[in-house]
Design an enzyme around this catalytic site. Sequence first.
Site, PDB file in Angstrom:
ATOM      1  N   ASP A 172       0.857  -1.035   0.112  1.00  0.00           N
ATOM      2  CA  ASP A 172       0.116  -0.053  -0.157  1.00  0.00           C
ATOM      3  C   ASP A 172       0.760   1.095   0.006  1.00  0.00           C
ATOM      4  O   ASP A 172       1.769   1.371   0.902  1.00  0.00           O
ATOM      5  CB  ASP A 172      -0.997   0.125   1.142  1.00  0.00           C
ATOM      6  CG  ASP A 172      -1.737   1.029   1.120  1.00  0.00           C
ATOM      7  OD1 ASP A 172      -2.904   0.743   0.846  1.00  0.00           O
ATOM      8  OD2 ASP A 172      -1.491   2.291   1.773  1.00  0.00           O
ATOM      9  N   ASN A 215      -2.275  13.091  -3.727  1.00  0.00           N
ATOM     10  CA  ASN A 215      -3.417  13.573  -4.323  1.00  0.00           C
ATOM     11  C   ASN A 215      -3.495  15.008  -3.925  1.00  0.00           C
ATOM     12  O   ASN A 215      -3.980  15.877  -4.736  1.00  0.00           O
ATOM     13  CB  ASN A 215      -4.526  12.732  -4.070  1.00  0.00           C
ATOM     14  CG  ASN A 215      -4.593  11.580  -4.914  1.00  0.00           C
ATOM     15  OD1 ASN A 215      -3.961  11.494  -5.873  1.00  0.00           O
ATOM     16  ND2 ASN A 215      -5.127  10.449  -4.560  1.00  0.00           N
ATOM     17  N   HIS A 235      -5.172  14.668  -8.731  1.00  0.00           N
ATOM     18  CA  HIS A 235      -5.499  13.290  -8.737  1.00  0.00           C
ATOM     19  C   HIS A 235      -4.886  12.933 -10.028  1.00  0.00           C
ATOM     20  O   HIS A 235      -4.446  11.771 -10.232  1.00  0.00           O
ATOM     21  CB  HIS A 235      -6.971  13.179  -8.832  1.00  0.00           C
ATOM     22  CG  HIS A 235      -7.686  13.245  -7.387  1.00  0.00           C
ATOM     23  ND1 HIS A 235      -7.621  12.072  -6.652  1.00  0.00           N
ATOM     24  CD2 HIS A 235      -8.315  14.293  -6.668  1.00  0.00           C
ATOM     25  CE1 HIS A 235      -8.340  12.492  -5.555  1.00  0.00           C
ATOM     26  NE2 HIS A 235      -8.910  13.906  -5.592  1.00  0.00           N
ATOM     27  N   ASP A 253      -2.826   9.534 -10.142  1.00  0.00           N
ATOM     28  CA  ASP A 253      -2.962   8.493 -11.338  1.00  0.00           C
ATOM     29  C   ASP A 253      -1.655   8.044 -11.970  1.00  0.00           C
ATOM     30  O   ASP A 253      -1.316   6.863 -12.091  1.00  0.00           O
ATOM     31  CB  ASP A 253      -4.078   8.944 -12.451  1.00  0.00           C
ATOM     32  CG  ASP A 253      -5.427   8.864 -11.708  1.00  0.00           C
ATOM     33  OD1 ASP A 253      -5.528   8.440 -10.408  1.00  0.00           O
ATOM     34  OD2 ASP A 253      -6.291   9.585 -12.519  1.00  0.00           O
ATOM     35  N   GLU A 279      -5.010   2.385  -3.463  1.00  0.00           N
ATOM     36  CA  GLU A 279      -3.408   2.356  -3.796  1.00  0.00           C
ATOM     37  C   GLU A 279      -2.983   1.126  -3.520  1.00  0.00           C
ATOM     38  O   GLU A 279      -1.589   1.194  -2.966  1.00  0.00           O
ATOM     39  CB  GLU A 279      -2.879   3.654  -3.056  1.00  0.00           C
ATOM     40  CG  GLU A 279      -3.155   3.588  -1.646  1.00  0.00           C
ATOM     41  CD  GLU A 279      -4.203   4.446  -1.273  1.00  0.00           C
ATOM     42  OE1 GLU A 279      -4.444   4.910  -0.219  1.00  0.00           O
ATOM     43  OE2 GLU A 279      -5.231   4.558  -2.130  1.00  0.00           O
TER      44      GLU A 279
END
Length: 355
Positions: free
Chosen positions: A221, A229, A234, A238, A264
């Site tokens: 993770d 973010n 965002h 991404d 994530e």
Amino acid sequence: MTTDNHKRLFEISLAIARKVLPFLGQHQIPATPENYMIFYLYFEGDLHLVRRVVDAQLNTGRPWTAETTSQVFGQLFSAEANIDMRRNNERLAQSLRQTADFIVARSCQTAELADSASRELCKTIEAAQRLGEADEAGRWLRQALLQVQEVNQASSRLGGELVDKSQELEKAVQSLDRLETMALTDELTKLANRRAWDSRLRVEFNRFLRFGRPCSVIMLDIDDFKAINDRFGHLVGDQALIQVARLCQQGLRAVDFLARFGGEEFVCLLPETSLDGAYVLAERLRASLAAWAFTAAGQRARLTASFGVSCFRPDDERPEQVVERADKNMYRAKALGKNLVCGEEPLGPSQACLN
């Protein structure tokens, strides 16, 4: 089923068997009932999925073992997404049925027309032979020509229509392939998605129960991903997910299976890998991510990830149990400071977390 049908079915099966058995010997594939079934379907040629799965295994160049058979058998005959997709996509299935019905109907029409023309030709020939008159012969020739032209035109129309329908059929099959891929692929990272992961996990768990070979799981993770973010937006987040997926994929073997678990979180399935081996690989992935830096909004930034490791156990009753343990170990790594690899015995408490 009539005797002729039985004979035809036997001849078809014998022809396929004559391909399968030499092929197994040539490629040193054990002649087990499971392998015979797999390659019977392979040479039968009607199932695109069978050819794709089998060819993928053959192209690796690795020996075909009992594990290979189990993996291919599981992919083809368990209730997995690929087969489910073909059964459940009603719209495309209906299109295929309509195409098949059209071909059959048009073929029947042409066959009936040819049969009718043939009978008429026979009648006029008999009449001409009986009468022997020049006028009757001329009428017969004109009638025969018209009938031949009619049959030829019908055949030409059918040929053109069959070409069009075959193209439609090919497009429908291509659409099925794309939908199968979409159903099993994460849209952003292009990795396997959760559905594909669940299916593959079941296959590997069943192999573990059957053969007792080690299989481990790594869960990771990204640390503080929300902050990335919030800070860069965002779109940058991404791109970071895409890069994490790429770096992890580069660090894995071809036989390993990487998927985006959600958000994530990513998971790696490691066949033929002990817990010790999974620790080593997880640490290598952790270091690779920590060394990578990206630039956003004119700023240089880095990210790290926390890793949890586990493996299948003989007393596991569900394949998901290994994921639950890996997830628990991953959150322990976060609690201990993040950017760590945490796991369980048999490494011992002093080595339970690595950085």
